[in-house]
Scaffold this active site. Structure first.
Site, PDB file in Angstrom:
ATOM      1  N   TYR A 292       0.853  -1.193   0.000  1.00 10.25           N
ATOM      2  CA  TYR A 292       0.000   0.000   0.000  1.00 10.25           C
ATOM      3  C   TYR A 292       0.887   1.241   0.000  1.00 10.25           C
ATOM      4  CZ  TYR A 292      -3.876   3.040   1.333  1.00 10.25           C
ATOM      5  OH  TYR A 292      -4.840   4.017   1.366  1.00 10.25           O
ATOM      6  N   TYR A 342      -5.369   5.738  -7.380  1.00  9.21           N
ATOM      7  CA  TYR A 342      -5.735   5.436  -5.994  1.00  9.21           C
ATOM      8  C   TYR A 342      -7.143   4.892  -5.951  1.00  9.21           C
ATOM      9  CZ  TYR A 342      -6.142   6.055  -0.922  1.00  9.21           C
ATOM     10  OH  TYR A 342      -6.311   5.862   0.436  1.00  9.21           O
TER      11      TYR A 342
END
Ligand code: ZN
Lengths: 390, 133
Positions: A292, A342
Site C-alpha cells: 500500500y 488510488y
C-alpha cells in the site's frame, strides 16, 4: 496449532475487473461499481447469477453492496458486507470474502471498491476543516491543522528520518521506481517517466512530503471474484490462491500519540509473523510485494517491518534498486497508488493477481509464485499472501 | 492564524483539558492508581487498566518529537505552519499534538526544547501551542 490455518488455499481470486482510471469519470459511483464488477465476473468466466456474496469497503463515498447486487440481478446471495473503512481495509475486504468461501457459505464472492476520489469527495481535503466545531478525537487534531493523512504519515516519515537518517531523496527513489512501472501500464493515470530531480523540484504538500510523494486522486473502480478453490481450478485463469490474511497491528497515530512506545514500528511488525506462518512461508519466499503506497514513505516502513530489510535500512534498500522489477523484491509493479491510481488499495491487489497469472505484459516479473499485498490506514493494516500453487 | 478554524467541541471526557487551556494551564488526565498521564483523554488508563482517572496540571515543558510543515490547507489556516508531536517532560512518551510557533518552519529541529503558551482561537477558547525556549 498456532499456525494452523483452516482457510489456507481454500479460496482463490479467479477474476479481476476495472473501469478506466481517470480524474473525472463522468459517472456516478454506482455505475463504476457495476462496470468493474461485470468486468471481473466475465474475467472469471462466470455470470452474475454465479455470484452468491458481495463485499465492499468505503467511507460513505461509494455504491452500497445491496445496490450493486440488485443492479447485477443477483439471486442467491447470502453474504452482503459493507465495510466502513479506508486504506487499511483493501485486503480485509478480500479476506472477508475468503472466509465466507472457506467456511462453505459462498461459492463466488464479488469484492469491489468504487469512488470518485477526484471529481467527488477528495481524501486530501478535510471536510472537518470547513466546520465551525469538531468533537471526538478531532478536537485534538483539526484545530491545530492536522487535517489529512498526508500530515499523519508525514510525521511518521519525519521521525524515521530522525532515528535512522532516511532522506527525502530516498523517498524520491520510491516515486521514480514506481513511475517507471506505470510507464509500462496503459491503465495508469501518470505514465510519463520522472527523475529524482523532478521529485526534488516538486512542490511541498507537507514537508517531508512533496507532491510526487503523494498518490493520485482518482475516479474509478476495481473488482475481483473470490471463488472456492475446487471450482476455481476449472475457471479460465490460473487461480491466485489466498494462502493467508490478517488485519491488525498497533502503532503511531495522531489519535493516541502517548499510547505507543515509538513512531517507527508499523502494523506489519505485528501481523507479519502470523501471516507468514499461516501461509507456511518465510519472507524470503515472497516474489512480489504489492504494498500500500498512498505515500512514498509507506513503502519504506513496510519493507522494514515485513522483514524484507533490517529495521532502519529501508531508505538505502530502495535507493539500491531492490524494489525495481528486476530487484530483490519488486514493489508497485503497476505503478502503485502513486502512479497507477488510488482505488483505495484494491488496484494493487489486482496487480498481484495479474503478476501471479503471468499476464502483466511488459511489466511482468519473472517467476512470481508468491505475492504479498497490503493495505494501511492510521495505525492498522491488512495483508494477503497470494500463491500460484495451492 | 485566522479565527475561522473549527473550534474544539469539548465533551464530558475532555472538558477539563479545554477549561485548563482557557485558564492558561495545561491540564492532562492522570491515573489515580499508577500516576500515568494520559493524552488524548481516555476512559481507561492504558498502563494499568484503572478507570480511576483525574486531572493534573503539567509544566508545559517538552521537546519536539516529530512534525510536518504544512504548505497546503484551507484558507482559514495560515500556511506554512508547523504541526507536530511534542513530548512533555513529565513522562517518557507523553506526547501531545500541537503547533510549534515563534520559529521559522525550517528552523524546527528534533529535540528542540519548547514551552507551552496559549493562543486565543475564539472568545474563551485557547489552543495550547509550543514556542522554542
Ligand atoms: Zn494507571
Amino acid at each position: 496449532m498456532d499456525s494452523e490455518n483452516l482457510a489456507r488455499n481454500r479460496s482463490a481470486i479467479t477474476g479481476v475487473g476495472y473501469t478506466p482510471l481517470s480524474r473525472a469519470s463522468g459517472l456516478p459511483v454506482d455505475a463504476l461499481a457495476l462496470n468493474a464488477s461485470i468486468d471481473a465476473i466475465r474475467d472469471a468466466g462466470l455470470t452474475p447469477q454465479d455470484i452468491d456474496g458481495v463485499v465492499s469497503y468505503a467511507v460513505g463515498d461509494s455504491a452500497l453492496v445491496r445496490s450493486t447486487a440488485q443492479a447485477l440481478g443477483l439471486e442467491a446471495s447470502n453474504w452482503y458486507v459493507d465495510l466502513f473503512g479506508g486504506g487499511s481495509f483493501s485486503c480485509l475486504a478480500v479476506a472477508n470474502a475468503a472466509m465466507a468461501v472457506s467456511v462453505g457459505l459462498c461459492r463466488h464472492v464479488l469484492v469491489y471498491r468504487a469512488l470518485n476520489g477526484r471529481s467527488g469527495r477528495r481524501f486530501g481535503r478535510s471536510a472537518s476543516a470547513e466546520l465551525e466545531g469538531v468533537g471526538g478525537a478531532e478536537q485534538f487534531t483539526v484545530p491545530f491543522g492536522q487535517l489529512a493523512p498526508v500530515h499523519n504519515y508525514g510525521m511518521l516519515a519525519r521521525r524515521h528520518m530522525i532515528e535512522y537518517g532516511t532522506t527525502t531523496e530516498q523517498l524520491g527513489h520510491v516515486a521514480v521506481t514506481l513511475r517507471s512501472n506505470a510507464v509500462e501500464n496503459d491503465r495508469a493515470i501518470m505514465r510519463h517517466p520522472i527523475t529524482l530531480e523532478d521529485h526534488r523540484e516538486s512542490r511541498w504538500i507537507a514537508d517531508p512530503f512533496r507532491l510526487l510523494d503523494c498518490c493520485q486522486e482518482t475516479d474509478g473502480a476495481c473488482a475481483l471474484v473470490v471463488s472456492r478453490s475446487d471450482i476455481a481450478r476449472d475457471l479460465p485463469h490460473p487461480p491466485a490462491y489466498l494462502s493467508s490474511f490478517a488485519i491488525g497491528g498497533r502503532g503511531a497515530s495522531a489519535l493516541a500519540p502517548d499510547k505507543v512506545d515509538d513512531f517507527t514500528t508499523f502494523f506489519p511488525a505485528h501481523i507479519a509473523p502470523g501471516l507468514f506462518a499461516r501461509a507456511g512461508i518465510e519472507v524470503g519466499d515472497i516474489d512480489l510485494a504489492a504494498l500500500y503506497d498512498a505515500f512514498t514513505f509507506l513503502v519504506i516502513g513496510q519493507l522494514e517491518d515485513f522483514g524484507f530489510c533490517p529495521k532502519g535500512e529501508g531508505g538505502p534498500f530502495v535507493a539500491d534498486g531492490n524494489i525495481a522489477r528486476d530487484g530483490t523484491i519488486p514493489v508497485g509493479t503497476n505503478g502503485g497508488l502513486l502512479s497507477e491510481g488510488y482505488v483505495h488499495g484494491l488496484n494493487n491487489v489486482l496487480e498481484a493477481v495479474s503478476q501471479l497469472r503471468g499476464k502483466a505484459g511488459t511489466r511482468q516479473v519473472d517467476g512470481v509464485e508468491v505475492a504479498l499485498a497490503s493495505g494501511w490506514g492510521a495505525n492498522v493494516g491488512s495483508a494477503l499472501i497470494l500463491s500460484r500453487g495451492a | 492564524m485566522s479565527a475561522k478554524r473549527p473550534l474544539p467541541l469539548p465533551d464530558d471526557q475532555t472538558r477539563e483539558f479545554w477549561d485548563g487551556c482557557a485558564n492558561q494551564e495545561l491540564r492532562l488526565q492522570c491515573c489515580e492508581d499508577c500516576e500515568t498521564y494520559i493524552h488524548q483523554p481516555a476512559a481507561m488508563c492504558h498502563a494499568c487498566n484503572s478507570t480511576r482517572l483525574n486531572w493534573k496540571r503539567v509544566s508545559g515543558n517538552g521537546e519536539v518529537y516529530s512534525w510536518v510543515v504544512v504548505y497546503q490547507a484551507p484558507a482559514s489556516y495560515d500556511v506554512p505552519y508547523v504541526v507536530g508531536w511534542i513530548e512533555l517532560v513529565e513522562q517518557p512518551g507523553l506526547r501531545i499534538l500541537s503547533n510549534v510557533v515563534g520559529c521559522p518552519p525550517d528552523q524546527v529541529q528534533a529535540g528542540m526544547q519548547v514551552q507551552v503558551e496559549f493562543e486565543a482561537l475564539a472568545d474563551g477558547v485557547n489552543l495550547p501551542v509550543f514556542r522554542p525556549v
